[in-house]
Design a protein around this motif. Structure first.
Motif, PDB file in Angstrom:
ATOM      1  N   THR A  27      95.969  32.955  87.083  1.00  0.00           N
ATOM      2  CA  THR A  27      95.790  32.056  85.605  1.00  0.00           C
ATOM      3  C   THR A  27      94.699  32.859  84.754  1.00  0.00           C
ATOM      4  OG1 THR A  27      96.114  30.091  86.787  1.00  0.00           O
ATOM      5  CG2 THR A  27      95.224  29.887  84.608  1.00  0.00           C
ATOM      6  N   PHE A  28      95.105  33.154  83.639  1.00  0.00           N
ATOM      7  CA  PHE A  28      94.421  33.735  82.642  1.00  0.00           C
ATOM      8  C   PHE A  28      94.620  32.998  81.263  1.00  0.00           C
ATOM      9  CE2 PHE A  28      98.141  36.350  81.255  1.00  0.00           C
ATOM     10  CZ  PHE A  28      98.651  36.554  82.442  1.00  0.00           C
ATOM     11  N   ALA A  29      93.567  33.109  80.598  1.00  0.00           N
ATOM     12  CA  ALA A  29      93.440  32.423  79.242  1.00  0.00           C
ATOM     13  C   ALA A  29      94.092  33.347  78.242  1.00  0.00           C
ATOM     14  CB  ALA A  29      91.801  32.380  78.932  1.00  0.00           C
ATOM     15  N   ALA A  30      93.756  34.641  78.288  1.00  0.00           N
ATOM     16  CA  ALA A  30      94.296  35.369  77.157  1.00  0.00           C
ATOM     17  C   ALA A  30      94.647  36.952  77.561  1.00  0.00           C
ATOM     18  CB  ALA A  30      93.391  35.516  75.774  1.00  0.00           C
ATOM     19  N   VAL A  31      95.604  37.453  77.038  1.00  0.00           N
ATOM     20  CA  VAL A  31      96.084  38.973  77.325  1.00  0.00           C
ATOM     21  C   VAL A  31      95.810  39.805  76.088  1.00  0.00           C
ATOM     22  CG1 VAL A  31      97.729  40.545  77.832  1.00  0.00           C
ATOM     23  CG2 VAL A  31      97.989  38.226  78.951  1.00  0.00           C
ATOM     24  N   ASN A  32      94.815  40.723  76.560  1.00  0.00           N
ATOM     25  CA  ASN A  32      94.455  41.498  75.480  1.00  0.00           C
ATOM     26  C   ASN A  32      95.542  42.645  75.073  1.00  0.00           C
ATOM     27  OD1 ASN A  32      91.753  40.152  74.823  1.00  0.00           O
ATOM     28  ND2 ASN A  32      91.103  41.085  76.644  1.00  0.00           N
ATOM     29  N   PHE A  33      95.732  43.448  76.134  1.00  0.00           N
ATOM     30  CA  PHE A  33      96.960  44.343  76.130  1.00  0.00           C
ATOM     31  C   PHE A  33      97.239  44.673  77.533  1.00  0.00           C
ATOM     32  CE2 PHE A  33      93.995  47.861  77.713  1.00  0.00           C
ATOM     33  CZ  PHE A  33      92.870  47.435  77.583  1.00  0.00           C
ATOM     34  N   MET A  34      98.614  45.261  77.355  1.00  0.00           N
ATOM     35  CA  MET A  34      99.174  45.529  78.684  1.00  0.00           C
ATOM     36  C   MET A  34      99.933  46.947  78.558  1.00  0.00           C
ATOM     37  SD  MET A  34     101.530  41.968  78.929  1.00  0.00           S
ATOM     38  CE  MET A  34     101.788  42.101  77.221  1.00  0.00           C
ATOM     39  N   THR A  35      99.773  47.493  79.833  1.00  0.00           N
ATOM     40  CA  THR A  35     100.171  48.997  79.631  1.00  0.00           C
ATOM     41  C   THR A  35     100.925  49.692  81.140  1.00  0.00           C
ATOM     42  OG1 THR A  35      97.970  49.435  78.591  1.00  0.00           O
ATOM     43  CG2 THR A  35      98.930  51.411  79.392  1.00  0.00           C
ATOM     44  N   TRP A  36     101.970  50.457  80.634  1.00  0.00           N
ATOM     45  CA  TRP A  36     102.547  51.368  81.576  1.00  0.00           C
ATOM     46  C   TRP A  36     101.794  52.594  81.893  1.00  0.00           C
ATOM     47  CZ3 TRP A  36     105.486  49.423  85.484  1.00  0.00           C
ATOM     48  CH2 TRP A  36     106.260  48.190  85.174  1.00  0.00           C
ATOM     49  N   TYR A  37     101.643  52.920  82.829  1.00  0.00           N
ATOM     50  CA  TYR A  37     101.039  54.467  83.321  1.00  0.00           C
ATOM     51  C   TYR A  37     101.916  55.103  84.027  1.00  0.00           C
ATOM     52  CZ  TYR A  37      96.375  52.684  81.344  1.00  0.00           C
ATOM     53  OH  TYR A  37      95.243  52.451  80.828  1.00  0.00           O
ATOM     54  N   HIS A  38     101.942  56.489  84.083  1.00  0.00           N
ATOM     55  CA  HIS A  38     102.733  57.361  84.692  1.00  0.00           C
ATOM     56  C   HIS A  38     101.808  58.368  85.460  1.00  0.00           C
ATOM     57  CE1 HIS A  38     105.761  61.123  84.668  1.00  0.00           C
ATOM     58  NE2 HIS A  38     105.705  60.368  85.892  1.00  0.00           N
ATOM     59  N   GLN A  39     102.064  58.660  86.730  1.00  0.00           N
ATOM     60  CA  GLN A  39     101.261  59.553  87.324  1.00  0.00           C
ATOM     61  C   GLN A  39     102.101  60.467  88.218  1.00  0.00           C
ATOM     62  OE1 GLN A  39      98.252  58.119  90.047  1.00  0.00           O
ATOM     63  NE2 GLN A  39      97.081  59.893  89.952  1.00  0.00           N
ATOM     64  N   ARG A  40     102.058  61.794  88.011  1.00  0.00           N
ATOM     65  CA  ARG A  40     102.864  62.809  88.436  1.00  0.00           C
ATOM     66  C   ARG A  40     101.988  63.269  89.638  1.00  0.00           C
ATOM     67  NH1 ARG A  40     103.280  64.504  83.283  1.00  0.00           N
ATOM     68  NH2 ARG A  40     105.580  64.268  82.532  1.00  0.00           N
ATOM     69  N   PRO A  41     102.596  63.761  90.888  1.00  0.00           N
ATOM     70  CA  PRO A  41     101.627  64.325  91.965  1.00  0.00           C
ATOM     71  C   PRO A  41     100.607  65.297  91.570  1.00  0.00           C
ATOM     72  CG  PRO A  41     104.010  64.205  92.526  1.00  0.00           C
ATOM     73  CD  PRO A  41     104.041  63.718  91.061  1.00  0.00           C
ATOM     74  N   GLY A  42      99.400  65.075  91.892  1.00  0.00           N
ATOM     75  CA  GLY A  42      98.196  65.936  91.359  1.00  0.00           C
ATOM     76  C   GLY A  42      97.716  65.705  90.266  1.00  0.00           C
ATOM     77  N   ASN A  43      98.501  64.873  89.299  1.00  0.00           N
ATOM     78  CA  ASN A  43      97.942  64.578  88.039  1.00  0.00           C
ATOM     79  C   ASN A  43      97.083  63.338  87.816  1.00  0.00           C
ATOM     80  OD1 ASN A  43      99.368  67.044  87.682  1.00  0.00           O
ATOM     81  ND2 ASN A  43     100.367  66.279  85.795  1.00  0.00           N
ATOM     82  N   GLN A  44      96.530  63.292  86.959  1.00  0.00           N
ATOM     83  CA  GLN A  44      96.080  61.885  86.519  1.00  0.00           C
ATOM     84  C   GLN A  44      97.089  60.917  85.896  1.00  0.00           C
ATOM     85  OE1 GLN A  44      92.693  62.934  83.762  1.00  0.00           O
ATOM     86  NE2 GLN A  44      91.278  62.972  85.332  1.00  0.00           N
ATOM     87  N   ARG A  45      96.738  59.884  85.742  1.00  0.00           N
ATOM     88  CA  ARG A  45      97.412  58.731  85.186  1.00  0.00           C
ATOM     89  C   ARG A  45      97.500  59.045  83.644  1.00  0.00           C
ATOM     90  NH1 ARG A  45      96.282  52.896  88.586  1.00  0.00           N
ATOM     91  NH2 ARG A  45      96.576  54.054  90.293  1.00  0.00           N
ATOM     92  N   GLU A  46      98.757  59.044  83.152  1.00  0.00           N
ATOM     93  CA  GLU A  46      98.797  58.894  81.756  1.00  0.00           C
ATOM     94  C   GLU A  46      99.513  57.554  80.975  1.00  0.00           C
ATOM     95  OE1 GLU A  46      99.465  63.644  80.864  1.00  0.00           O
ATOM     96  OE2 GLU A  46     101.265  62.478  81.197  1.00  0.00           O
ATOM     97  N   ILE A  47      98.825  57.214  79.829  1.00  0.00           N
ATOM     98  CA  ILE A  47      99.490  56.159  79.233  1.00  0.00           C
ATOM     99  C   ILE A  47     100.928  56.482  78.694  1.00  0.00           C
ATOM    100  CG2 ILE A  47      99.505  54.534  77.361  1.00  0.00           C
ATOM    101  CD1 ILE A  47      96.330  54.572  77.799  1.00  0.00           C
TER     102      ILE A  47
END
Length: 121
Positions: A27-47
């Motif tokens: 349960t949550f009162a409000a959503v501020n933002f929702m995001t999908w990230y992608h991470q390749r092996p050995g790399n950082q997550r990117e939006i």
């Protein structure tokens, strides 16, 4: 607390399509933002794509015109429709929700466990 569970990943040939889902429980009162990230092996997550409450979706340049982010009316499920997938799209896709558990509380970010997408050439 909020739990996020992604699904929809898999193996697809280049040019193919997949639709990822991210189901939120709790349960949550409000959503501020929702995001999908992608991470390749050995790399950082990117939006990859985001939906900010009260604003339209935003996309990473490389996926514009190919990916579409959307959410259920109740904002408890986030989707990422991916078309014309390319080998560079291979990796783990994570969803995250930034929410307020109560109206006066702090903004908190929750993450899913990730779903693997593999695009073969």
């Amino acid at each position: 607390q909020v739990q996020l569970v992604e699904s929809g990943g898999g193996l697809v040939q280049a040019g193919g399509s997949l639709k990822l889902s991210c189901a939120a429980s709790g349960t949550f009162a409000a959503v501020n933002f929702m995001t999908w990230y992608h991470q390749r092996p050995g790399n950082q997550r990117e939006i990859v794509a985001s939906i900010i409450s009260g604003s339209g979706p935003t996309y990473k340049d490389s996926v514009k015109g190919r990916f579409t982010i959307s959410a259920s009316d109740a904002k408890n499920t986030l989707y990422l429709e991916m078309k014309n997938l390319q080998p560079d799209d291979t990796g783990i896709y994570y969803c995250s929700f930034n929410v307020r558990l109560d109206p006066s509380g702090p903004a908190l970010t929750f993450w899913g466990q990730g779903t693997q997408v593999t695009v073969s050439s």
